[in-house]
Design a protein around this motif. Sequence first.
Motif, PDB file in Angstrom:
ATOM      1  N   GLU A  52       0.872  -1.177   0.000  1.00 45.92           N
ATOM      2  CA  GLU A  52       0.000   0.000   0.000  1.00 45.92           C
ATOM      3  C   GLU A  52       0.909   1.227   0.000  1.00 45.92           C
ATOM      4  OE1 GLU A  52      -3.427  -0.126   2.783  1.00 45.92           O
ATOM      5  OE2 GLU A  52      -2.509  -1.989   3.490  1.00 45.92           O
ATOM      6  N   ILE A  53       0.814   2.021  -1.057  1.00 40.86           N
ATOM      7  CA  ILE A  53       1.685   3.193  -1.168  1.00 40.86           C
ATOM      8  C   ILE A  53       1.017   4.235  -2.041  1.00 40.86           C
ATOM      9  CG2 ILE A  53       3.000   2.155  -3.113  1.00 40.86           C
ATOM     10  CD1 ILE A  53       5.489   3.659  -2.005  1.00 40.86           C
ATOM     11  N   ASP A  54       1.037   5.496  -1.586  1.00 41.14           N
ATOM     12  CA  ASP A  54       0.508   6.614  -2.379  1.00 41.14           C
ATOM     13  C   ASP A  54      -0.893   6.345  -2.892  1.00 41.14           C
ATOM     14  OD1 ASP A  54       3.821   7.248  -3.795  1.00 41.14           O
ATOM     15  OD2 ASP A  54       2.921   7.822  -1.882  1.00 41.14           O
ATOM     16  N   GLY A  55      -1.739   5.801  -2.030  1.00 45.43           N
ATOM     17  CA  GLY A  55      -3.128   5.564  -2.410  1.00 45.43           C
ATOM     18  C   GLY A  55      -3.359   4.379  -3.307  1.00 45.43           C
ATOM     19  N   MET A  56      -2.290   3.627  -3.611  1.00 46.55           N
ATOM     20  CA  MET A  56      -2.444   2.452  -4.472  1.00 46.55           C
ATOM     21  C   MET A  56      -2.194   1.181  -3.664  1.00 46.55           C
ATOM     22  SD  MET A  56      -0.266   3.586  -7.852  1.00 46.55           S
ATOM     23  CE  MET A  56       1.220   4.001  -6.932  1.00 46.55           C
ATOM     24  N   ARG A  57      -2.771   0.077  -4.154  1.00 46.54           N
ATOM     25  CA  ARG A  57      -2.396  -1.239  -3.609  1.00 46.54           C
ATOM     26  C   ARG A  57      -1.584  -1.905  -4.708  1.00 46.54           C
ATOM     27  NH1 ARG A  57      -8.098  -1.325  -1.587  1.00 46.54           N
ATOM     28  NH2 ARG A  57      -7.878  -1.087   0.677  1.00 46.54           N
ATOM     29  N   MET A  58      -0.278  -1.696  -4.660  1.00 49.56           N
ATOM     30  CA  MET A  58       0.546  -2.205  -5.756  1.00 49.56           C
ATOM     31  C   MET A  58       0.870  -3.667  -5.562  1.00 49.56           C
ATOM     32  SD  MET A  58       3.165   0.686  -7.070  1.00 49.56           S
ATOM     33  CE  MET A  58       3.380  -0.293  -8.569  1.00 49.56           C
ATOM     34  N   ASP A 116       2.870   9.455 -16.854  1.00 49.30           N
ATOM     35  CA  ASP A 116       3.528   9.786 -15.591  1.00 49.30           C
ATOM     36  C   ASP A 116       3.769   8.522 -14.785  1.00 49.30           C
ATOM     37  OD1 ASP A 116       0.376  11.136 -14.344  1.00 49.30           O
ATOM     38  OD2 ASP A 116       1.087   9.063 -14.410  1.00 49.30           O
ATOM     39  N   LEU A 117       4.340   8.719 -13.593  1.00 46.22           N
ATOM     40  CA  LEU A 117       4.757   7.588 -12.771  1.00 46.22           C
ATOM     41  C   LEU A 117       3.581   6.687 -12.372  1.00 46.22           C
ATOM     42  CD1 LEU A 117       7.126   6.227 -11.422  1.00 46.22           C
ATOM     43  CD2 LEU A 117       6.945   7.842  -9.528  1.00 46.22           C
ATOM     44  N   LYS A 118       2.437   7.295 -12.065  1.00 47.07           N
ATOM     45  CA  LYS A 118       1.293   6.484 -11.629  1.00 47.07           C
ATOM     46  C   LYS A 118       0.730   5.648 -12.783  1.00 47.07           C
ATOM     47  CE  LYS A 118      -0.083   7.921  -7.174  1.00 47.07           C
ATOM     48  NZ  LYS A 118      -1.189   8.129  -6.205  1.00 47.07           N
ATOM     49  N   GLU A 119       0.707   6.251 -13.982  1.00 47.32           N
ATOM     50  CA  GLU A 119       0.230   5.466 -15.127  1.00 47.32           C
ATOM     51  C   GLU A 119       1.209   4.334 -15.401  1.00 47.32           C
ATOM     52  OE1 GLU A 119      -0.857   7.713 -18.618  1.00 47.32           O
ATOM     53  OE2 GLU A 119      -2.622   8.560 -17.617  1.00 47.32           O
ATOM     54  N   ARG A 120       2.511   4.622 -15.257  1.00 46.00           N
ATOM     55  CA  ARG A 120       3.504   3.569 -15.450  1.00 46.00           C
ATOM     56  C   ARG A 120       3.316   2.449 -14.445  1.00 46.00           C
ATOM     57  NH1 ARG A 120       9.632   4.152 -15.497  1.00 46.00           N
ATOM     58  NH2 ARG A 120       9.185   2.028 -14.803  1.00 46.00           N
ATOM     59  N   ALA A 121       2.967   2.817 -13.204  1.00 49.27           N
ATOM     60  CA  ALA A 121       2.772   1.793 -12.174  1.00 49.27           C
ATOM     61  C   ALA A 121       1.623   0.856 -12.573  1.00 49.27           C
ATOM     62  CB  ALA A 121       2.488   2.437 -10.826  1.00 49.27           C
ATOM     63  N   LEU A 122       0.515   1.434 -13.045  1.00 45.40           N
ATOM     64  CA  LEU A 122      -0.624   0.613 -13.473  1.00 45.40           C
ATOM     65  C   LEU A 122      -0.238  -0.261 -14.654  1.00 45.40           C
ATOM     66  CD1 LEU A 122      -3.737   2.973 -13.361  1.00 45.40           C
ATOM     67  CD2 LEU A 122      -3.360   0.906 -12.017  1.00 45.40           C
ATOM     68  N   LYS A 161      10.495   6.842  -8.025  1.00 40.11           N
ATOM     69  CA  LYS A 161      10.064   7.830  -7.032  1.00 40.11           C
ATOM     70  C   LYS A 161      11.238   8.360  -6.215  1.00 40.11           C
ATOM     71  CE  LYS A 161       7.000   8.698  -3.196  1.00 40.11           C
ATOM     72  NZ  LYS A 161       5.874   8.388  -2.378  1.00 40.11           N
ATOM     73  N   TYR A 162      12.167   7.495  -5.864  1.00 37.48           N
ATOM     74  CA  TYR A 162      13.257   7.894  -4.979  1.00 37.48           C
ATOM     75  C   TYR A 162      14.575   8.115  -5.710  1.00 37.48           C
ATOM     76  CZ  TYR A 162       9.824   6.846  -1.418  1.00 37.48           C
ATOM     77  OH  TYR A 162       8.679   6.851  -0.652  1.00 37.48           O
ATOM     78  N   ASN A 163      14.480   8.401  -7.017  1.00 38.62           N
ATOM     79  CA  ASN A 163      15.669   8.783  -7.801  1.00 38.62           C
ATOM     80  C   ASN A 163      16.781   7.742  -7.801  1.00 38.62           C
ATOM     81  OD1 ASN A 163      14.864  11.355  -8.752  1.00 38.62           O
ATOM     82  ND2 ASN A 163      14.974  12.044  -6.634  1.00 38.62           N
TER      83      ASN A 163
END
Lengths: 222, 221
Positions: free
Chosen positions: A59-65, B85-91, A78-80
Motif C-alpha cells: 500500500e503506497i501513495d493511495g495504491m495497492r501495488m 507519468d509515474l502512476k500510469e507507469r505503475a498501473l 520515485k526515490y531517484n
Amino acid sequence: MAGKPKLHYTKGRGKMESIRWLLAAAGVEFEEEFIETKEDLEKLRNDGVLLFQQVPMVEIDGMRMVQTRAILSYLAAKYNLYGKDLKERAWIDMYVEGTTDLMGMIMYLPFQPADTKEKNLALIIERATTRYFPVYEKALKDHGQDYLVGNKLSWADVHLLEAILMAEECKPDVLSAFPLLQAFKGRISNIPTIKKFLQPGSQRKPPTDEKFVAVVRKIFNI
Amino acid sequence: MSAKPKLHYFNGRGRMEPIRWLLAAAGVEFEESYLEKKEDLTKLQKDGSLLFQQVPMVEIDGMKLVQTRAIANYIATKYNLYGKDLKERALIDMYVEGMFDLNELLMTHDFQPADKKDQHFANMMDKATNRYFPVFEKVLKDHGKDFLVGNQLSRADVQLLEIILMAEEFKPDILAKFPLLQSFKARISNIPTIKKFLQPGSQRKPPIREEEVPKVMKIFY
C-alpha cells in the motif's frame, strides 16, 4: 494524508525482500503486516485487495501495488534510484534482471527436494561465478567508478549488494575472484541507510530455514 | 545513421514475441537474425554480444540490449507506449507483469513433458479465465474507456491483445464470458500498425509445431 508504505507478505524474504532493501536504501520508513496462516492470505483475497490474488502487495501513495517488478520500478523512479535518462534506465534494467535471475535461484533452493539440493547449489555457484558476477566486475572495471550506472547510487547497486550477500550465504568465499565486487560490497554496505538496514533489529529478514519452509508451504498451498 | 533494430533469437515466438509486437505496434521496422543451431548461440556468446550469455538480444541505438523486460521497457518508453507519468507507469507495469506471468504459462505449454501436458493445460486455462482476464475485463468496465490505462494506447493494450490471441489458439471461446475483452480485441486489432502485423507475411511468428520442439531444445540445452 500520506501514511508510511505498508507491506503485505510473510515474515520471510521471498519476493518481498528486494522491496524492503530498496525502501531501506532510500531511507523510507515502512510498516509490515505479516501473513502467518492460510486464512490471512484468504482474507486478503476475499477483501479484493490483491489484483491477481497474489502477494507481494504494497500500500503506497493511495495504491495497492502488486507484482514485484512493478513495485520496485515505482520505488526506484520515485526515490531517484533509476538513472537520469532512458539509456541509464536500460542499463539498470538489464543489471537488475540479471541479479533477479540469480536471486530467484537462491530463493527457491530451500523449497527443492532434498536429493536435488546439492546439484542446485552447485548450479547457483556456477552461475554466480561464471555468468553474473563477471558482468558486474567488468562493468566496475571498465568505468572505474563507484556505482554500476551513471556514477550515482541506483537500484542496480542495491540489488547487486543484496545478491552478493545472498550468494555469500551459500558460499562465503564466492567473491574470491572478484576484487572490485569485494570493494563494491564494502563501499555500498557503508552507505548510512544501508548500513542501518544491515544491523540487527532492522526489518531485514533472515534466510529461510526448514521450519519456515513448512509454514510457507501451508500458507500458499505448495 | 540509425539502422533498424536487429533482433537475435530463434525463428519462433518464445520470449522475443512480445518485443516484436511492441515494435510492430509502434510502427518500427526491424530486422531479425535467427539462431538455427547451437553453434549460432555459441558464436554470439563468444563474440561477447550477450551480457548474460542469453537471448533475446536486440541491437538498438548503439546498444546490445538483453533481458526481455529491459528491452520491452526501453522500446515502450522510446515510442510513448508507457503512460504519461509515474502512476500510469505503475498501473501499466502491474497489468503487464500479470500478462507476463500468463504468457509464461502459454509459451511453455508446448515444451512440457507429455505426462505433464494435460495438467499444465488445465492450470493455464484456469488462470486465464479466473485470475487474469477478469481483472482486465473489470478495468475496462470500471473506466469505460477504449484503452487499459490513461485513455491512450500503451504497451499494456498491445500485450493484452497478444495474450488474448495466444489463449484463443488453445481455446477459441476463451473470451465467452468477457464481452468487453471481445470488443477490446476487435478495436486494438484494427489499429493500422497492429492490423498490418496480424496479416500474413508479417514478422509475427506462428505457434511452434511439435516437430520443431527438439530442434529448439538443441539450440539451448
